[in-house]
Scaffold this motif. Structure first.
Motif, PDB file in Angstrom:
ATOM      1  N   GLY A   6       7.238 -13.706   2.566  1.00  0.00           N
ATOM      2  CA  GLY A   6       6.481 -13.674   3.815  1.00  0.00           C
ATOM      3  C   GLY A   6       5.928 -15.015   4.228  1.00  0.00           C
ATOM      4  N   TYR A   7       6.198 -16.077   3.464  1.00  0.00           N
ATOM      5  CA  TYR A   7       5.648 -17.392   3.821  1.00  0.00           C
ATOM      6  C   TYR A   7       6.738 -18.454   3.918  1.00  0.00           C
ATOM      7  CZ  TYR A   7       3.482 -21.956   3.080  1.00  0.00           C
ATOM      8  OH  TYR A   7       3.139 -23.274   3.180  1.00  0.00           O
ATOM      9  N   ARG A   8       7.515 -18.611   2.849  1.00  0.00           N
ATOM     10  CA  ARG A   8       8.405 -19.750   2.802  1.00  0.00           C
ATOM     11  C   ARG A   8       9.610 -19.649   3.749  1.00  0.00           C
ATOM     12  NH1 ARG A   8       6.780 -24.097   2.677  1.00  0.00           N
ATOM     13  NH2 ARG A   8       6.304 -24.768   0.581  1.00  0.00           N
ATOM     14  N   ASP A   9      10.023 -18.403   4.063  1.00  0.00           N
ATOM     15  CA  ASP A   9      11.220 -18.251   4.902  1.00  0.00           C
ATOM     16  C   ASP A   9      11.066 -18.931   6.263  1.00  0.00           C
ATOM     17  OD1 ASP A   9      12.179 -16.856   2.838  1.00  0.00           O
ATOM     18  OD2 ASP A   9      12.066 -14.878   3.763  1.00  0.00           O
ATOM     19  N   THR A  23      10.611 -16.605  -9.547  1.00  0.00           N
ATOM     20  CA  THR A  23      10.025 -17.046  -8.277  1.00  0.00           C
ATOM     21  C   THR A  23       8.550 -17.369  -8.517  1.00  0.00           C
ATOM     22  OG1 THR A  23       9.343 -14.810  -7.720  1.00  0.00           O
ATOM     23  CG2 THR A  23      11.538 -15.497  -6.949  1.00  0.00           C
ATOM     24  N   LEU A  24       7.925 -18.062  -7.560  1.00  0.00           N
ATOM     25  CA  LEU A  24       6.491 -18.334  -7.701  1.00  0.00           C
ATOM     26  C   LEU A  24       5.718 -17.011  -7.676  1.00  0.00           C
ATOM     27  CD1 LEU A  24       4.418 -20.656  -7.955  1.00  0.00           C
ATOM     28  CD2 LEU A  24       4.068 -20.467  -5.504  1.00  0.00           C
ATOM     29  N   ASP A  25       6.163 -16.078  -6.824  1.00  0.00           N
ATOM     30  CA  ASP A  25       5.500 -14.765  -6.781  1.00  0.00           C
ATOM     31  C   ASP A  25       5.441 -14.166  -8.178  1.00  0.00           C
ATOM     32  OD1 ASP A  25       4.967 -14.677  -4.071  1.00  0.00           O
ATOM     33  OD2 ASP A  25       6.879 -13.765  -3.555  1.00  0.00           O
ATOM     34  N   SER A  79      -4.600 -23.918 -11.884  1.00  0.00           N
ATOM     35  CA  SER A  79      -4.648 -23.186 -10.617  1.00  0.00           C
ATOM     36  C   SER A  79      -3.233 -22.977 -10.075  1.00  0.00           C
ATOM     37  CB  SER A  79      -5.468 -23.977  -9.602  1.00  0.00           C
ATOM     38  OG  SER A  79      -4.711 -25.076  -9.160  1.00  0.00           O
ATOM     39  N   SER A  80      -3.102 -22.047  -9.113  1.00  0.00           N
ATOM     40  CA  SER A  80      -1.776 -21.767  -8.554  1.00  0.00           C
ATOM     41  C   SER A  80      -1.146 -23.024  -7.961  1.00  0.00           C
ATOM     42  CB  SER A  80      -1.867 -20.657  -7.505  1.00  0.00           C
ATOM     43  OG  SER A  80      -3.005 -20.823  -6.725  1.00  0.00           O
ATOM     44  N   CYS A  81      -1.941 -23.823  -7.227  1.00  0.00           N
ATOM     45  CA  CYS A  81      -1.360 -25.019  -6.596  1.00  0.00           C
ATOM     46  C   CYS A  81      -0.993 -26.076  -7.649  1.00  0.00           C
ATOM     47  CB  CYS A  81      -2.315 -25.613  -5.576  1.00  0.00           C
ATOM     48  SG  CYS A  81      -2.433 -24.607  -4.092  1.00  0.00           S
ATOM     49  N   SER A  82      -1.753 -26.177  -8.734  1.00  0.00           N
ATOM     50  CA  SER A  82      -1.388 -27.152  -9.769  1.00  0.00           C
ATOM     51  C   SER A  82      -0.088 -26.731 -10.428  1.00  0.00           C
ATOM     52  CB  SER A  82      -2.471 -27.272 -10.837  1.00  0.00           C
ATOM     53  OG  SER A  82      -3.680 -27.603 -10.249  1.00  0.00           O
ATOM     54  N   PHE A  83       0.041 -25.443 -10.728  1.00  0.00           N
ATOM     55  CA  PHE A  83       1.275 -24.929 -11.326  1.00  0.00           C
ATOM     56  C   PHE A  83       2.448 -25.170 -10.372  1.00  0.00           C
ATOM     57  CE2 PHE A  83       4.365 -21.465 -11.614  1.00  0.00           C
ATOM     58  CZ  PHE A  83       4.718 -21.528 -12.950  1.00  0.00           C
ATOM     59  N   CYS A  84       2.267 -24.746  -9.122  1.00  0.00           N
ATOM     60  CA  CYS A  84       3.336 -24.862  -8.127  1.00  0.00           C
ATOM     61  C   CYS A  84       3.718 -26.327  -7.917  1.00  0.00           C
ATOM     62  CB  CYS A  84       2.845 -24.237  -6.823  1.00  0.00           C
ATOM     63  SG  CYS A  84       4.031 -24.267  -5.494  1.00  0.00           S
ATOM     64  N   GLY A  85       2.688 -27.216  -7.909  1.00  0.00           N
ATOM     65  CA  GLY A  85       2.949 -28.643  -7.672  1.00  0.00           C
ATOM     66  C   GLY A  85       3.829 -29.253  -8.751  1.00  0.00           C
ATOM     67  N   MET A 109       5.951 -27.643 -10.735  1.00  0.00           N
ATOM     68  CA  MET A 109       7.306 -27.093 -10.652  1.00  0.00           C
ATOM     69  C   MET A 109       8.052 -27.678  -9.450  1.00  0.00           C
ATOM     70  SD  MET A 109       6.864 -25.301 -13.288  1.00  0.00           S
ATOM     71  CE  MET A 109       8.325 -24.394 -13.614  1.00  0.00           C
ATOM     72  N   ARG A 110       7.328 -27.843  -8.345  1.00  0.00           N
ATOM     73  CA  ARG A 110       8.005 -28.330  -7.138  1.00  0.00           C
ATOM     74  C   ARG A 110       8.435 -29.785  -7.281  1.00  0.00           C
ATOM     75  NH1 ARG A 110       5.051 -27.176  -2.116  1.00  0.00           N
ATOM     76  NH2 ARG A 110       3.807 -28.897  -2.890  1.00  0.00           N
ATOM     77  N   ARG A 111       7.624 -30.554  -7.970  1.00  0.00           N
ATOM     78  CA  ARG A 111       7.980 -31.957  -8.187  1.00  0.00           C
ATOM     79  C   ARG A 111       9.321 -32.030  -8.928  1.00  0.00           C
ATOM     80  NH1 ARG A 111       5.108 -36.863  -8.386  1.00  0.00           N
ATOM     81  NH2 ARG A 111       6.003 -38.255  -9.923  1.00  0.00           N
ATOM     82  N   SER A 122      -0.327 -19.059   6.447  1.00  0.00           N
ATOM     83  CA  SER A 122      -0.580 -20.024   5.363  1.00  0.00           C
ATOM     84  C   SER A 122      -0.080 -19.430   4.062  1.00  0.00           C
ATOM     85  CB  SER A 122      -2.065 -20.288   5.181  1.00  0.00           C
ATOM     86  OG  SER A 122      -2.708 -20.372   6.385  1.00  0.00           O
ATOM     87  N   CYS A 123       0.079 -20.295   3.083  1.00  0.00           N
ATOM     88  CA  CYS A 123       0.521 -19.834   1.769  1.00  0.00           C
ATOM     89  C   CYS A 123      -0.557 -18.903   1.186  1.00  0.00           C
ATOM     90  CB  CYS A 123       0.732 -21.036   0.853  1.00  0.00           C
ATOM     91  SG  CYS A 123       1.120 -20.516  -0.829  1.00  0.00           S
ATOM     92  N   PRO A 124      -0.163 -17.726   0.739  1.00  0.00           N
ATOM     93  CA  PRO A 124      -1.159 -16.784   0.212  1.00  0.00           C
ATOM     94  C   PRO A 124      -1.826 -17.267  -1.074  1.00  0.00           C
ATOM     95  CG  PRO A 124       1.076 -15.997  -0.221  1.00  0.00           C
ATOM     96  CD  PRO A 124       1.207 -17.198   0.665  1.00  0.00           C
ATOM     97  N   TYR A 125      -1.234 -18.257  -1.730  1.00  0.00           N
ATOM     98  CA  TYR A 125      -1.794 -18.729  -3.007  1.00  0.00           C
ATOM     99  C   TYR A 125      -2.635 -19.992  -2.845  1.00  0.00           C
ATOM    100  CZ  TYR A 125       1.875 -15.646  -4.620  1.00  0.00           C
ATOM    101  OH  TYR A 125       2.685 -14.573  -4.800  1.00  0.00           O
ATOM    102  N   MET A 126      -2.777 -20.463  -1.595  1.00  0.00           N
ATOM    103  CA  MET A 126      -3.474 -21.734  -1.423  1.00  0.00           C
ATOM    104  C   MET A 126      -4.869 -21.651  -2.049  1.00  0.00           C
ATOM    105  SD  MET A 126      -4.393 -23.998   1.863  1.00  0.00           S
ATOM    106  CE  MET A 126      -2.725 -24.184   2.422  1.00  0.00           C
ATOM    107  N   HIS A 127      -5.124 -22.589  -2.948  1.00  0.00           N
ATOM    108  CA  HIS A 127      -6.414 -22.576  -3.612  1.00  0.00           C
ATOM    109  C   HIS A 127      -6.810 -24.032  -3.782  1.00  0.00           C
ATOM    110  CE1 HIS A 127      -9.640 -21.630  -6.331  1.00  0.00           C
ATOM    111  NE2 HIS A 127      -9.199 -22.566  -7.130  1.00  0.00           N
TER     112      HIS A 127
HETATM  113 FE1  SF4 Z   1       2.441 -24.040  -3.793  1.00  0.00          FE
HETATM  114 FE2  SF4 Z   1       1.278 -22.529  -1.917  1.00  0.00          FE
HETATM  115 FE3  SF4 Z   1      -0.222 -24.195  -3.360  1.00  0.00          FE
HETATM  116 FE4  SF4 Z   1       1.501 -25.175  -1.553  1.00  0.00          FE
HETATM  117  S1  SF4 Z   1      -0.327 -23.922  -1.115  1.00  0.00           S
HETATM  118  S2  SF4 Z   1       1.188 -25.927  -3.668  1.00  0.00           S
HETATM  119  S3  SF4 Z   1       3.198 -23.702  -1.711  1.00  0.00           S
HETATM  120  S4  SF4 Z   1       0.913 -22.443  -4.130  1.00  0.00           S
END
Ligand code: SF4
Ligand code: ZN
Length: 304
Positions: A90-93, A122-124, A135-141, A143-145, A228-233
């Motif tokens: 529901g966000y990234r698409d 997936t991140l979900d 935190s979710s953003c630290s984890f995601c960051g 992995m995304r890097r 917005s990203c539902p995990y934004m923290h």
């Molecule tokens: Fe990942 Fe969402 Fe955080 Fe961006 S806001 S780093 S997509 S978890």
């Protein structure tokens, strides 16, 4: 009526820290030439390099893509857009479809990689597990890097541009200090390369205020995401952002002064290349023999 500093058209924007006034055309031109000057000042691009732009599909990364397309075309450099699909329902698409339509329109090669394909989840799914210590953003960051590195290696690019602006830069600098991560300041170099690793990372928009990148995106017809990203923290980061914005409102130009001070401090950091050693699982550079990506991915997969 106020007049543009470059022509006789009415101005619609004043760069408060310099006093310059701009009409729409000259504002966009000034943003592009500022990015171009940043690239030259820090020697971010060299002749014959293959350039990747990390494109999340948000307004900042799409603005960077438009600017880099112009600059790379002028310099005769090959450009590829690199996108990561984290797997956020529901966000990234929407962001990926914005990125795809702009790369198609500009005729830019577009490489998309996903967490599912690279890491097996997936991140979900990863965030449904609650045994992470970050935190979710630290984890995601983290992995995304890695995902961007993989996309860049697949695309055969050797330099990756990211859309960090001046606000992101000074916030990250202060966050590193507030977390006691002084060593991380060395990774903030404007053109960073880790030892023998074949990729260099650059931040061509690092001297642009966030409000100017948003305005550039708006004037360029870049779509803004509706959700917005539902995990934004953001936690502490949003407090640091508010603090800097309050200072800037009272003292125009203060963020720019702070940015220059950050650069001065960073220039004295010399991260020892010997400190980086290959991860025993993936072979990528790491500080302890197991990289953050493998450490986190193994936790999600239950130590597999
Ligand atoms: Fe990942 Fe969402 Fe955080 Fe961006 S806001 S780093 S997509 S978890
Ligand atoms: Zn690893």
């Amino acid at each position: 009526m106020e007049i543009c500093s470059k022509c006789s058209s009415p101005s619609f924007y004043t760069r408060r820290y310099s006093g310059e006034k701009f009409c729409e055309v000259h504002f966009k031109e000034s943003v592009i030439s500022k990015v171009s000057r940043t690239i030259s000042k820090y020697g971010m691009l060299k002749y014959g390099e293959r350039v990747g732009v990390a494109v999340s599909g948000g307004k900042d990364s799409l603005s960077l893509l438009l600017i880099m397309e112009k600059l790379c075309r002028k310099k005769g450099l090959e450009l590829t857009a690199l996108t990561v699909d984290e797997g956020i329902e529901g966000y990234r698409d929407e962001a990926i479809s914005n990125a795809t339509s702009i790369t198609k329109k500009l005729g830019i090669r577009h490489v998309v990689v996903s967490y599912r394909e690279l890491f097996g989840f997936t991140l979900d799914k990863a965030l449904r597990q609650d045994d992470r210590d970050v935190s979710s953003c630290s984890f995601c960051g983290v992995m995304r890097r890695r995902a961007i590195d993989e996309a860049a290696l697949r695309a055969g690019v050797n330099v990756v541009a990211t859309a960090h602006n001046l606000d992101d830069f000074v916030q990250t600098f202060l966050m590193n200090l507030l977390h006691g991560d002084v060593e991380r300041l060395g990774f903030m170099s404007p053109s960073y390369k880790d030892g023998a690793f074949p990729l260099r990372r650059i931040k061509p928009m690092m001297e642009l205020y966030e409000e100017e990148t948003a305005l550039f995106a708006y004037l360029s017809g870049i779509p803004f995401q509706s959700v917005s990203c539902p995990y934004m923290h953001e936690g502490l980061r949003s407090e640091v952002r508010d603090f800097l914005n309050q200072l800037e409102a009272k003292h125009p130009g203060m963020k720019y002064v702070l940015f220059n001070s950050c650069m001065e401090v960073i220039s004295h950091f010399n991260i020892s290349k010997e400190k980086s050693k290959p991860c025993k699982f993936c072979g990528m550079p790491s500080s302890s023999g197991i990289c953050g990506t493998c450490r986190m991915a193994r936790l999600v997969r239950g130590g597999v």
